[in-house]
Design a protein around this motif. Sequence first.
Motif, PDB file in Angstrom:
ATOM      1  N   PHE A 220       0.814  -1.227   0.000  1.00 46.98           N
ATOM      2  CA  PHE A 220       0.000   0.000   0.000  1.00 46.98           C
ATOM      3  C   PHE A 220       0.846   1.276   0.000  1.00 46.98           C
ATOM      4  O   PHE A 220       0.321   2.367   0.191  1.00 46.98           O
ATOM      5  CB  PHE A 220      -0.973   0.013   1.193  1.00 46.98           C
ATOM      6  N   LEU A 221       2.162   1.142  -0.218  1.00 43.57           N
ATOM      7  CA  LEU A 221       3.032   2.315  -0.298  1.00 43.57           C
ATOM      8  C   LEU A 221       3.560   2.483  -1.714  1.00 43.57           C
ATOM      9  O   LEU A 221       3.898   1.503  -2.387  1.00 43.57           O
ATOM     10  CB  LEU A 221       4.223   2.182   0.662  1.00 43.57           C
ATOM     11  N   THR A 222       3.658   3.730  -2.171  1.00 44.09           N
ATOM     12  CA  THR A 222       4.260   4.006  -3.472  1.00 44.09           C
ATOM     13  C   THR A 222       5.771   3.789  -3.392  1.00 44.09           C
ATOM     14  O   THR A 222       6.337   3.621  -2.304  1.00 44.09           O
ATOM     15  CB  THR A 222       4.007   5.453  -3.907  1.00 44.09           C
ATOM     16  N   VAL A 223       6.427   3.818  -4.541  1.00 44.16           N
ATOM     17  CA  VAL A 223       7.888   3.674  -4.572  1.00 44.16           C
ATOM     18  C   VAL A 223       8.546   4.736  -3.691  1.00 44.16           C
ATOM     19  O   VAL A 223       9.449   4.431  -2.892  1.00 44.16           O
ATOM     20  CB  VAL A 223       8.399   3.769  -6.025  1.00 44.16           C
ATOM     21  N   GLU A 224       8.099   5.969  -3.834  1.00 41.26           N
ATOM     22  CA  GLU A 224       8.660   7.060  -3.023  1.00 41.26           C
ATOM     23  C   GLU A 224       8.451   6.797  -1.535  1.00 41.26           C
ATOM     24  O   GLU A 224       9.365   6.988  -0.722  1.00 41.26           O
ATOM     25  CB  GLU A 224       8.013   8.384  -3.400  1.00 41.26           C
ATOM     26  N   GLU A 225       7.279   6.323  -1.179  1.00 41.56           N
ATOM     27  CA  GLU A 225       6.967   6.084   0.234  1.00 41.56           C
ATOM     28  C   GLU A 225       7.768   4.911   0.808  1.00 41.56           C
ATOM     29  O   GLU A 225       8.093   4.913   1.998  1.00 41.56           O
ATOM     30  CB  GLU A 225       5.462   5.841   0.390  1.00 41.56           C
ATOM     31  N   GLN A 226       8.081   3.915  -0.034  1.00 43.13           N
ATOM     32  CA  GLN A 226       8.911   2.793   0.427  1.00 43.13           C
ATOM     33  C   GLN A 226      10.258   3.311   0.914  1.00 43.13           C
ATOM     34  O   GLN A 226      10.760   2.919   1.981  1.00 43.13           O
ATOM     35  CB  GLN A 226       9.161   1.786  -0.715  1.00 43.13           C
TER      36      GLN A 226
ATOM     37  N   SER B 241       2.046  -3.295  -7.116  1.00 45.82           N
ATOM     38  CA  SER B 241       1.211  -4.135  -7.982  1.00 45.82           C
ATOM     39  C   SER B 241       1.370  -3.793  -9.457  1.00 45.82           C
ATOM     40  O   SER B 241       1.074  -4.620 -10.324  1.00 45.82           O
ATOM     41  CB  SER B 241      -0.264  -4.008  -7.587  1.00 45.82           C
ATOM     42  N   SER B 242       1.847  -2.583  -9.755  1.00 43.43           N
ATOM     43  CA  SER B 242       2.013  -2.167 -11.150  1.00 43.43           C
ATOM     44  C   SER B 242       3.437  -2.347 -11.656  1.00 43.43           C
ATOM     45  O   SER B 242       3.732  -2.013 -12.806  1.00 43.43           O
ATOM     46  CB  SER B 242       1.590  -0.699 -11.309  1.00 43.43           C
TER      47      SER B 242
END
Length: 226
Positions: free
Chosen positions: A99-105, A144-145
């Motif tokens: 549930f986290l975007t790449v930036e948020e990871q 997921s993308s």
Amino acid sequence: MSRLQLEEVRKSFINGDTEEEVLKGVNLTLREGEVTALIGASGSGKSTLLTIAAGLQRLSEGRVIFGDQNLPDLSSEQVRKIRAQHFGFVFQNSHLVPFLTVEEQLSMMMDIADMKGIKQYKQTKIKEILDQVGMSHRLTAYPSSLSGGEKQRVAVARAIIHEPEILFADEPTASLDSTRSRHTMELIQQLTKSFDMTTLTVTHDEEMLDYVDCIVKMSDGKIVNA
């Protein structure tokens, strides 16, 4: 220069009524700017050695020297802080938070490593690392993308965003096809040199050995060549 030193490392497990010795007095020195690969048959002790070197499990006897500290002498909280601030980890699966975007990871990893800083600094740092792994165009994407290779590149970026001294990679290409495996190992090799890291990886894939500086073969809990 030596970055991490393992001295007479032993590890035993209790299996029913018997004690099984998995590591039998292992000595290993890991150096700055080098990728060291642990190879050997399943059950030879490779992953156990890596997890002990990384402070993820306790040894039975011996020493693991990082800087001027022996990890087994430290408390669990002290070892956790060393892992968070000085070590990076890449595993067979990317283990990205869905549930986290790449930036948020990457932002999350910076917080764990106590690199909170100001928002603009974090954004700049994240963009720089993603540029280096070829993923800056996927900044707002969710796992997921992403393809398998893209996920692993993000996992590598997350592992080095806090500029660790040591990168531990346990079968980092096992879930990838041959092309993506080569790209991942090339990336790890390049980043090890550019950040002057020390990298310890476990692999079963002999093709990946083209990207390492030192090959250490294990058999029956011992190093048989180094």
